[in-house]
Design a protein around this motif. Structure first.
Motif, short mmCIF file in Angstrom:
data_model
loop_
_atom_site.label_atom_id
_atom_site.label_comp_id
_atom_site.label_asym_id
_atom_site.label_seq_id
_atom_site.Cartn_x
_atom_site.Cartn_y
_atom_site.Cartn_z
N GLU A 61 51.79 47.43 -67.11
CA GLU A 61 50.43 47.74 -66.97
C GLU A 61 49.84 48.49 -68.25
N ILE A 62 50.50 49.38 -68.81
CA ILE A 62 49.93 50.22 -70.02
C ILE A 62 49.90 49.12 -71.07
N ALA A 63 50.96 48.09 -71.40
CA ALA A 63 50.82 47.20 -72.30
C ALA A 63 49.55 46.29 -71.95
N GLU A 64 49.48 45.60 -71.02
CA GLU A 64 48.40 44.88 -70.68
C GLU A 64 46.98 45.49 -70.87
N SER A 65 46.99 46.64 -70.45
CA SER A 65 45.84 47.78 -70.62
C SER A 65 45.38 47.75 -71.92
N PHE A 66 46.56 48.04 -72.78
CA PHE A 66 46.44 48.45 -74.21
C PHE A 66 45.76 46.96 -74.91
N VAL A 67 46.43 46.11 -74.63
CA VAL A 67 46.14 44.42 -75.44
C VAL A 67 44.50 44.48 -75.02
N LYS A 68 44.27 44.48 -73.61
CA LYS A 68 42.82 44.17 -73.49
C LYS A 68 41.89 45.25 -73.92
N ASP A 69 42.15 46.35 -74.20
CA ASP A 69 41.16 47.52 -74.88
C ASP A 69 41.11 47.06 -76.44
N CYS A 70 42.18 46.42 -76.97
CA CYS A 70 42.07 46.18 -78.40
C CYS A 70 41.43 44.93 -78.87
N TYR A 71 40.88 43.96 -77.89
CA TYR A 71 40.05 42.99 -78.18
C TYR A 71 39.08 43.22 -78.89
N PRO A 72 38.43 42.35 -79.78
CA PRO A 72 37.15 42.87 -80.34
C PRO A 72 36.22 42.57 -79.32
N GLY A 73 35.09 43.69 -79.30
CA GLY A 73 34.10 43.71 -78.31
C GLY A 73 34.45 43.81 -77.00
N ALA A 74 35.65 44.52 -76.88
CA ALA A 74 36.20 44.65 -75.43
C ALA A 74 35.07 45.84 -74.91
N HIS A 75 34.60 46.75 -75.55
CA HIS A 75 33.84 47.85 -75.30
C HIS A 75 32.72 47.80 -76.23
N LEU A 76 31.54 47.97 -75.42
CA LEU A 76 30.18 47.78 -76.38
C LEU A 76 30.20 48.94 -77.44
N VAL A 77 30.51 50.05 -77.17
CA VAL A 77 30.78 51.01 -78.12
C VAL A 77 31.57 50.77 -79.50
N ASP A 78 32.39 49.86 -79.24
CA ASP A 78 33.14 49.26 -80.67
C ASP A 78 31.92 48.42 -81.16
N THR A 79 31.19 47.67 -80.78
CA THR A 79 30.10 46.86 -81.61
C THR A 79 28.91 47.76 -82.08
N PHE A 80 28.59 48.66 -81.22
CA PHE A 80 27.50 49.64 -81.70
C PHE A 80 27.94 51.05 -81.39
N PRO A 81 28.45 51.60 -82.63
CA PRO A 81 29.25 53.05 -82.68
C PRO A 81 28.19 54.17 -82.26
N PHE A 82 27.06 53.92 -82.63
CA PHE A 82 25.95 54.99 -82.25
C PHE A 82 25.74 55.13 -80.77
N LEU A 83 26.40 54.36 -79.87
CA LEU A 83 26.55 54.53 -78.33
C LEU A 83 27.25 55.62 -78.31
N ASP A 84 28.34 56.07 -79.06
CA ASP A 84 29.35 57.17 -78.79
C ASP A 84 28.70 58.52 -78.86
N SER A 85 27.61 58.68 -79.18
CA SER A 85 26.66 59.93 -79.44
C SER A 85 26.20 60.32 -78.07
N LEU A 86 26.00 59.12 -77.06
CA LEU A 86 25.38 59.30 -75.93
C LEU A 86 26.03 60.28 -75.13
#
Length: 127
Positions: A61-86
């Motif tokens: 479960e940890i490994a699968e979660s890690f791999v999913k989180d590493c995909y480019p664009g898996a999280h919108l904040v990876d594409t738009f870093p300014f969202l991290d200041s919300l």
């Protein structure tokens, strides 16, 4: 490394037996994941995984979660870093990241505590 030869030979033999017992129409991914996870688990924790072991399921479960989180664009904040200041209320990914971090930490902490107890019991130390 020479000291792991016996371990890898044992797990490889187990893999071959599992591959022979697995029908051709079944997916072999689980069997190979089990082999890989078992070798790593034995090297890290010094014990083999038994069948139906919950530790293996948690590791996967940890490994699968890690791999999913590493995909480019898996999280919108990876594409738009300014969202991290919300603020947190508008950043649901932050809550999820903290939850995963805390969960992985608690799993590791449990294993460290378990190993400590085993060492104490092995050496007849009082807790």
């Amino acid at each position: 490394m020479p000291r792991y030869n016996l371990l890898t030979e044992l797990e490889s033999s187990n893999l071959v037996l599992n591959l022979i017992d697995t029908p051709l129409h079944e997916d072999l991914t689980g069997t190979i994941q089990r082999f890989t996870g078992s070798v790593i688990y034995a090297i890290v924790y010094g014990k083999r995984l038994s069948d139906g072991n919950r530790d293996f399921e948690e590791i996967m479960e940890i490994a699968e979660s890690f791999v999913k989180d590493c995909y480019p664009g898996a999280h919108l904040v990876d594409t738009f870093p300014f969202l991290d200041s919300l603020p947190d209320i508008l950043a649901p990914w932050r809550k999820e990241a903290f939850r995963k971090r805390d969960w992985q930490f608690s799993v590791r902490l449990f294993f460290l505590y378990f190993e400590f107890i085993l060492i104490c019991l092995t050496h007849s130390l009082v807790l």
